[in-house]
Design an enzyme around this catalytic site. Structure first.
Site, PDB file in Angstrom:
ATOM      1  N   ARG A  59      -1.982  -6.120  -8.574  1.00  0.00           N
ATOM      2  CA  ARG A  59      -0.979  -7.069  -8.465  1.00  0.00           C
ATOM      3  C   ARG A  59      -0.821  -8.180  -9.452  1.00  0.00           C
ATOM      4  NH1 ARG A  59      -3.164  -7.561  -2.479  1.00  0.00           N
ATOM      5  NH2 ARG A  59      -4.835  -7.296  -3.659  1.00  0.00           N
TER       6      ARG A  59
ATOM      7  N   SER B 252      -2.597  -7.566   2.887  1.00  0.00           N
ATOM      8  CA  SER B 252      -2.856  -7.669   4.412  1.00  0.00           C
ATOM      9  C   SER B 252      -3.143  -8.978   4.994  1.00  0.00           C
ATOM     10  CB  SER B 252      -3.833  -6.794   4.470  1.00  0.00           C
ATOM     11  OG  SER B 252      -3.816  -5.408   4.107  1.00  0.00           O
TER      12      SER B 252
ATOM     13  N   HIS C  43       0.903  -1.254   0.027  1.00  0.00           N
ATOM     14  CA  HIS C  43      -0.075  -0.004  -0.122  1.00  0.00           C
ATOM     15  C   HIS C  43       1.103   1.271   0.009  1.00  0.00           C
ATOM     16  CE1 HIS C  43      -3.010  -2.621   2.210  1.00  0.00           C
ATOM     17  NE2 HIS C  43      -3.529  -2.337   1.196  1.00  0.00           N
TER      18      HIS C  43
ATOM     19  N   LYS D  10     -18.547  -6.271   7.524  1.00  0.00           N
ATOM     20  CA  LYS D  10     -17.076  -7.283   7.446  1.00  0.00           C
ATOM     21  C   LYS D  10     -16.079  -6.679   8.612  1.00  0.00           C
ATOM     22  CE  LYS D  10     -13.265  -8.159   4.424  1.00  0.00           C
ATOM     23  NZ  LYS D  10     -12.936  -7.589   3.193  1.00  0.00           N
TER      24      LYS D  10
HETATM   25  P1  ADP Z   1      -9.690  -3.860  -0.481  1.00  0.00           P
HETATM   26  O1  ADP Z   1     -10.621  -4.565   0.389  1.00  0.00           O
HETATM   27  O2  ADP Z   1     -10.392  -2.949  -1.137  1.00  0.00           O
HETATM   28  O3  ADP Z   1      -9.104  -4.612  -1.837  1.00  0.00           O
HETATM   29  P2  ADP Z   1      -6.959  -3.690   0.424  1.00  0.00           P
HETATM   30  O4  ADP Z   1      -6.492  -2.878   1.556  1.00  0.00           O
HETATM   31  O5  ADP Z   1      -6.677  -5.170   0.466  1.00  0.00           O
HETATM   32  O6  ADP Z   1      -8.535  -3.346   0.301  1.00  0.00           O
HETATM   33  O7  ADP Z   1      -6.374  -2.818  -0.957  1.00  0.00           O
HETATM   34  C1  ADP Z   1      -6.586  -1.601  -1.199  1.00  0.00           C
HETATM   35  C2  ADP Z   1      -6.097  -1.353  -2.527  1.00  0.00           C
HETATM   36  O8  ADP Z   1      -4.537  -1.718  -2.486  1.00  0.00           O
HETATM   37  C3  ADP Z   1      -6.538  -2.334  -3.732  1.00  0.00           C
HETATM   38  O9  ADP Z   1      -6.640  -1.592  -4.861  1.00  0.00           O
HETATM   39  C4  ADP Z   1      -5.378  -3.449  -3.601  1.00  0.00           C
HETATM   40  O10 ADP Z   1      -5.077  -4.087  -5.000  1.00  0.00           O
HETATM   41  C5  ADP Z   1      -4.320  -2.514  -3.254  1.00  0.00           C
HETATM   42  N1  ADP Z   1      -2.833  -3.333  -2.932  1.00  0.00           N
HETATM   43  C6  ADP Z   1      -3.047  -3.895  -1.768  1.00  0.00           C
HETATM   44  N2  ADP Z   1      -1.839  -4.844  -1.753  1.00  0.00           N
HETATM   45  C7  ADP Z   1      -1.013  -4.331  -2.863  1.00  0.00           C
HETATM   46  C8  ADP Z   1       0.421  -4.355  -3.039  1.00  0.00           C
HETATM   47  N3  ADP Z   1       1.253  -5.116  -2.546  1.00  0.00           N
HETATM   48  N4  ADP Z   1       0.788  -3.834  -4.121  1.00  0.00           N
HETATM   49  C9  ADP Z   1      -0.046  -3.142  -4.893  1.00  0.00           C
HETATM   50  N5  ADP Z   1      -1.371  -2.720  -4.654  1.00  0.00           N
HETATM   51  C10 ADP Z   1      -1.664  -3.239  -3.528  1.00  0.00           C
END
Ligand code: ADP
Length: 160
Positions: free
Chosen positions: A89, A127, A16, A40
């Site tokens: 990703r 995460s 992130h 959730k």
């Molecule tokens: P959500 O539940 O909305 O997917 P996340 O916190 O998992 O929330 O992810 C938020 C955003 O960050 C999404 O667009 C996700 O693809 C991106 N993201 C999460 N991890 C990575 C990573 N390792 N590299 C690039 N983008 C990421």
């Protein structure tokens, strides 16, 4: 031009932060919007996630941290911002993201979703993976900043 970066951030990872840093250089401002999803329950409360985001982005000047519930398009309208950024990703992210981007644009015509490719070193990082490793007391220092690592260790201190 500002951009909204929405997500769960439960908790924020180096993946992130990479997106946030790169966006902060391309846009005038980045609004990190933590989704408060009533249905959730996350590992961290929304307040805890915001706190971790604040601590890990404190050196980036044009970042604002907020939370929202309900539809992202309604939040974007309220903020007067029609730019969204999402991280990509792998191909597996693509189908869902494309669907969301198209649905959102259908509801809010001016809304554009920008996709930023993950850096190769973070392509496997999520995460969920970090929480899984942390729950078994695995080493997570290469995936998250120190404050997040400490917060995760603390969450799993009493066992899963
Ligand atoms: P959500 O539940 O909305 O997917 P996340 O916190 O998992 O929330 O992810 C938020 C955003 O960050 C999404 O667009 C996700 O693809 C991106 N993201 C999460 N991890 C990575 C990573 N390792 N590299 C690039 N983008 C990421």
């Amino acid at each position: 031009m500002k951009v909204i970066y929405p997500g769960s951030f439960d908790p924020v990872t180096n993946g992130h932060l990479d997106i946030i840093e790169r966006c902060s250089k391309k846009f005038d401002g980045v609004i990190i919007a933590v989704l408060n999803n009533q249905g959730k329950k996350g590992l961290f409360t929304v307040e805890e996630r915001i706190q971790l985001l604040k601590e890990t982005t404190k050196d980036i000047p044009n970042v604002e941290i907020d939370s929202f519930s309900g539809l992202l398009v309604d939040y974007a309208r309220k903020k007067g911002c029609s730019n969204i950024v999402r991280g990509l990703r792998a191909v597996s992210d693509f189908e869902y993201e494309m669907q969301m981007a198209l649905v959102n644009r259908k509801i809010y015509e001016e809304l554009d979703t920008f996709f930023m490719m993950s850096s190769p070193e973070h392509v496997f990082l999520s995460s969920s993976v970090v929480k899984e490793v942390a729950s078994y007391r695995g080493r997570i220092s290469c995936f998250v900043p120190k404050v997040v690592e400490d917060a995760l260790i603390n969450k799993f201190k009493g066992g899963i």
